[in-house]
Design a protein around this motif. Sequence first.
Motif, short mmCIF file in Angstrom:
data_model
loop_
_atom_site.label_atom_id
_atom_site.label_comp_id
_atom_site.label_asym_id
_atom_site.label_seq_id
_atom_site.Cartn_x
_atom_site.Cartn_y
_atom_site.Cartn_z
N ILE A 1 0.79 -1.10 0.03
CA ILE A 1 0.09 -0.08 -0.08
C ILE A 1 0.84 1.18 -0.05
O ILE A 1 0.63 1.98 -0.89
N ILE A 2 1.86 1.33 0.93
CA ILE A 2 2.72 2.55 0.84
C ILE A 2 3.51 2.58 -0.59
O ILE A 2 3.45 3.92 -0.93
N LEU B 1 0.81 3.87 -3.18
CA LEU B 1 0.48 5.27 -2.79
C LEU B 1 1.57 6.30 -3.29
O LEU B 1 1.11 7.18 -4.09
N ILE B 2 2.90 6.05 -2.82
CA ILE B 2 3.87 6.89 -3.27
C ILE B 2 4.28 6.97 -4.78
O ILE B 2 4.39 7.83 -5.23
N VAL C 1 9.86 9.59 2.32
CA VAL C 1 8.59 9.27 2.84
C VAL C 1 8.22 7.89 2.97
O VAL C 1 7.65 7.45 3.94
N VAL D 1 0.05 11.92 3.34
CA VAL D 1 0.32 11.48 1.86
C VAL D 1 -0.86 11.29 1.25
O VAL D 1 -0.70 11.86 -0.19
N MET D 2 -1.62 10.77 1.47
CA MET D 2 -3.03 10.72 0.62
C MET D 2 -3.66 12.21 0.08
O MET D 2 -3.76 12.39 -1.14
N ILE E 1 -3.68 -4.17 8.87
CA ILE E 1 -2.98 -3.37 8.11
C ILE E 1 -3.27 -1.75 8.26
O ILE E 1 -2.21 -1.10 8.51
N LEU F 1 1.70 6.68 -6.96
CA LEU F 1 0.52 7.34 -7.69
C LEU F 1 0.60 8.87 -7.60
O LEU F 1 0.01 9.74 -8.30
N ALA F 2 1.51 9.47 -6.70
CA ALA F 2 2.04 10.66 -6.62
C ALA F 2 2.42 11.52 -7.80
O ALA F 2 3.16 10.62 -8.53
N MET G 1 -0.36 9.01 6.97
CA MET G 1 -1.17 8.36 5.86
C MET G 1 -2.09 9.64 5.32
O MET G 1 -2.35 9.57 3.92
N PHE H 1 -0.98 1.79 10.25
CA PHE H 1 -0.95 3.00 9.58
C PHE H 1 -0.89 4.30 10.40
O PHE H 1 -1.88 4.33 11.05
N ALA I 1 -1.94 14.67 -0.26
CA ALA I 1 -0.96 15.46 -0.96
C ALA I 1 -0.90 14.97 -2.43
O ALA I 1 -0.79 15.74 -3.31
N ILE I 2 -1.18 13.71 -2.48
CA ILE I 2 -1.56 12.79 -3.75
C ILE I 2 -2.75 13.41 -4.44
O ILE I 2 -2.96 13.62 -5.75
N LEU I 3 -3.92 13.43 -3.84
CA LEU I 3 -4.91 13.68 -4.55
C LEU I 3 -5.31 15.17 -4.39
O LEU I 3 -6.11 15.63 -5.32
#
Lengths: 321, 296
Positions: free
Chosen positions: A22-23, A26-27, A290, B146-147, B134, A29-30, B143, B138, B149-151
């Motif tokens: 998952i990590i 995610l990274i 990260v 991070v999410m 899982i 996808l950035a 998290m 986290f 920042a991505i979205l």
Amino acid sequence: MRTFLIRRALLMIPVVLGISIIIFALIHLAPGDPFTHMIEADPNVTTEDYENLLRSVGYYDPLPLKYVKWVGQLLRGNIGHSISYREPVADLIGRRLSNTLLLAIPALCLSTIIAVPLGVISATRQYSIFDYIVTIIAFIGISIPAFFFALLLVKYIAFDLKLFPISGLSTIKSGFTGIRLVFDKLHHMALPITVLTFVQVAGRMRYTRSAMLEVVRQDYIRTARAKGLSERTVIYKHALRNALIPIVTILSVSLGRLLSGAVLTENVFNWPGMGTMVYKAIANRDYPVVMAGTMVLALTMLLANILADILYAFVDPRIRY
Amino acid sequence: MGVPISQTNRRLEQGLSPWSIALTRLKRNRMALIALGVLIFLVLIAIFAPFITPYSRDEITMENKFQPPGNGHLLGTDDLGRDVFTRLIYGSRASLSVGLVATSISMILGVTLGAIAGYYGGMADNIIMRIVDIFMCFPFFLMAIVMAAILGPSIYTVMAVSGFLSWPILARIVRAEILSIKEREFIEAARALGLKSADIIVSHILPNTLAVIIVYVTLGIAGGILGEAGLSYLGLGVKQPQPSWGNMLAAAQSFRSLIKHPWLWVPPGILIFITVLSINIFGDGLRDALDPKLKR
């Protein structure tokens, strides 16, 4: 006990794999790549250099290959090289983790020392004025955003009253040595520790209170009273020892959570800990930091959860696995 | 003597319905009622925001920037000369709706997955619970950063991120509840009558877990509001010019405003605190009211 430990360890494997996938996903996808920021600042770099640079760090590899490469490196103990700090991530994390622990461990100890007695007294005098006041304080502690509390302290205690330094780890260029250096550090630690302690006291006190209330209702407490033991012995020897079982076990979970949960508090005090490290790395698109940072924190959390399970079995002889 | 027995029985039964017991208990809890009153008041303010303030939300008057409270501006003005009080009451819309939507997302995910894991057990249970494990590892806020920042920062990002990260706890609770409920006789009876599994879950099991879910959801809204505050404070949440309590707090990111303009960031912080406090007190009252183990 041994089979329990083995089973627990085996159950860890899919969880660790899941966390890493998952990590990693995610990274990746950035948007953007790690060099965008640096290139913008430097007009001398040509597109060709840029491409070569990206190729050299494996930017164009297919995703599964990247994942396998990454895990392979992790297993060999190489957790990456920071792009913006230009040093191995392991060194960076080592430094940052100790800064975070410098706040987390005193906060954990202090909050336990304060919270457990308060919770016990509150439970033994249920519905008294003391219980009422402590409960209200606990609600305040649970409800106030930690970073807002931190901001209030910075503005009104550190700046207006000049009682404590505003931010950072120590006074820069002070030239302090020996005992003065230690005091300077403690002085800087005081406010962040206050915030973390206050926030935790609330939760732990409520937890202690309900654990005590639960235990006091048990038959063996009635037996102890019927034997004619003094109330003191009943509460502190018979009840508290049993109530401590769940309290001790959640301590390890709290420590795990403190390590990663202090991002905002660290941010307010500009404390160079794990939280600020990951947060700044995200802003700088320094993905190795990260990935390694979140991975380390997630694994600590996993270990903390497992430690809690094991402690539970260890502290409470009634539990057999 | 004159009252027929059947009628007395009916009255007794009505008196003993679990929901009416809970309601009577709740009515007796003064703190919880006050908290509920505060929450209703805040919701009304959010709905009727335009009627409360004479200023418009984004009205910029540069010559009026950083005005301290007073002088026609109840809580002063911000860096663009906008009225802080106006933005504060409009900000309640963003903060409250983030709390509600985020909790709805986590409720839908948590209840569905928890119910499946608890009822079917076996493989499904194993997979879902490993996913829960899982998620539980986290570091929540990192998290979320991070999410977000991505979205990209937006109000929907905040809703999605805090909803998506907070379902596992509810899934665990629902699963545990269902594990104990599904062994009861009335479920056996339902199965013997030939009801489908989905029907049994929806109409016979879930209603019995409702109390736990209601308490969780109430407290979850507080979590959503705190999540919004944190993310928006870091600039990863609700975007300007739309105000939210979190992004108003972000004014304190500038050291000058932190020190010199406390009217910019103290009021939103206090409002977040009051809202979360009310939700926690009310949620706690609900828990006490709905707990069948507590005797009256």
